[in-house]
Design an enzyme around this catalytic site. Structure first.
Site, PDB file in Angstrom:
ATOM      1  N   ASP A   1     -16.825 -12.582 -16.072  1.00 32.68           N
ATOM      2  CA  ASP A   1     -17.461 -13.709 -16.248  1.00 32.68           C
ATOM      3  C   ASP A   1     -17.388 -14.867 -15.125  1.00 32.68           C
ATOM      4  OD1 ASP A   1     -18.210 -13.796 -19.457  1.00 32.68           O
ATOM      5  OD2 ASP A   1     -16.694 -12.718 -18.775  1.00 32.68           O
TER       6      ASP A   1
ATOM      7  N   GLY B   1      -6.975  -0.981  -8.795  1.00 29.52           N
ATOM      8  CA  GLY B   1      -6.096  -1.693  -9.864  1.00 29.52           C
ATOM      9  C   GLY B   1      -6.183  -3.179  -9.550  1.00 29.52           C
TER      10      GLY B   1
ATOM     11  N   TYR C   1       0.651  -1.231  -0.013  1.00 31.53           N
ATOM     12  CA  TYR C   1       0.037  -0.113   0.013  1.00 31.53           C
ATOM     13  C   TYR C   1       0.804   1.258  -0.345  1.00 31.53           C
ATOM     14  CZ  TYR C   1      -4.173   2.609   0.887  1.00 31.53           C
ATOM     15  OH  TYR C   1      -5.333   3.519   0.904  1.00 31.53           O
TER      16      TYR C   1
END
Length: 369
Positions: free
Chosen positions: A210, A281, A87
């Site tokens: 998906d 991200g 982080y």
């Protein structure tokens, strides 16, 4: 949405008051308490570096201190990244974990104003240490929330809902009937975006990965207020043009938390002079923007970091107006948290494993009794 006319902002106590509360001057004595804490001494694999300890919390408070009993604390992706050492913020070690959560005031220093015993409070900044039973904190480091909102909503209000609120408000002047497209639509921010957009009459196109249970997930997002829910494979197919052509206008705003090819496809869907805001991200892949989109469509690419926004606006009224708006929607049952699974701090290994497992479907929250 305008803030409630009943909003009162107390700068010293950093509190949100939507209803009148009589200030309590009682400073009840509290015996020494045993606090369970989750902490790290080194960055690394969350499954191995997290440790649990019991420590004693002193009953003595300085004049501007508050003793808080934590009630619920979620696990967010930023918590996992912090533990791993990836982080942007790396606090000094050893470090008590937890960035978000809600606690209840159980004791006050004799100069604390604007708080009562029993008030719900949340941290005003990140890296506060919410994964512990009790904490002594300065009064300026917490924000008071209304007592009449659900504890779970209070525990999960400061990261995902606030991120969704700001990325919908701050980059494009959206109006009823406008269109927003987002990937990671089943994430905490994604579900928050869906609910706020529904309230503000903004159409959402929602992209999810998906998966075998796609139809079930689609139904759950539609129940939150989503307009269109499609998979990543549809986003990349010729069917996407048909979906965009069926709408009165193209998306002016795209919200990206995935990166990689998913972000590139969002850019292709934007209208002339559209904007994409990246706030995560998850794929860990870079964003590739088509040259034509930048030159001929004049696309704008931006980034949003909730921690930095909070620090820049720590005492600004705009922050408290946002929290008031969210609390009002919560009270009207127009904004609800996503499905959750509760764990005690003592079972942190199972909680962490669930939090880092894909397709979990539920937000993981520590419940502290």
């Amino acid at each position: 949405m305008a803030a409630s006319v009943f909003l009162v902002y107390c700068k010293r106590s950093r509190s949100i008051i939507i209803q009148k509360h009589a200030f309590c001057n009682i400073r009840n004595a509290v015996r020494k308490l045993s606090s369970t804490q989750l902490f790290i001494e080194n960055f690394g694999d969350p499954a191995s570096v997290i440790k649990l300890k019991e420590t004693e919390v002193s009953s003595h408070l300085n004049s501007r201190e508050v003793l808080v009993k934590m009630e619920m604390s979620p696990i967010n992706p930023s918590d996992i990244n912090l533990i791993e050492g990836t982080y942007f913020i790396q606090p000094p070690l050893p470090f008590i974990l937890g960035n978000e959560g809600v606690g209840r005031v159980i004791k006050l220093g004799n100069e604390v104003k604007g708080l009562e015993i029993g008030d719900l409070v949340i941290p005003s900044d990140t890296a506060w240490g919410t994964w512990q039973s009790y904490k002594v904190t300065k009064d300026e480091d917490i924000i008071k929330l209304p007592k009449d909102i659900p504890v779970l909503s209070a525990a999960t209000i400061s990261v995902n809902p606030c991120t969704a609120y700001r990325i919908l408000k701050d980059y494009v002047n959206l109006k009823p009937g406008d269109v927003v497209i987002q990937n990671g639509a089943n994430s905490g921010v994604g579900v928050s975006v869906i609910q706020l957009a529904k309230e503000w009459k903004i159409t959402t196109i929602n992209i999810v990965r998906d998966r075998p249970d796609f139809e079930q997930l689609k139904d759950s997002l539609l129940a939150f207020g989503a307009d269109i829910v499609i998979s990543e494979s549809v986003l990349r197919s010729s069917d996407m043009k048909k979906i965009l052509d069926s709408l009165p206008k193209k998306p002016e705003l795209a919200l990206n938390c995935i990166g990689g090819n998913s972000a590139t496809e969002l850019i292709r869907c934007l209208s002339q002079k559209g904007t994409m805001v990246t706030y995560g991200g998850m794929s860990k892949k870079p964003i590739v923007a088509p040259t034509g989109a930048l030159i001929f469509k004049e696309i704008t690419l931006c980034g949003y970091w909730n921690t930095n926004w909070n620090r820049l606006h720590q005492t600004d009224i705009v922050r408290y107006e946002m929290l008031s708006d969210l609390c009002n929607l919560i009270k009207k049952s127009k904004f609800v948290p996503p499905p959750v699974e509760f764990f005690p701090l003592s079972d942190y290994k199972s909680a962490i494993l669930k939090a880092i497992t894909g397709f979990k479907g539920r937000k993981i929250v520590f419940k502290l009794d």
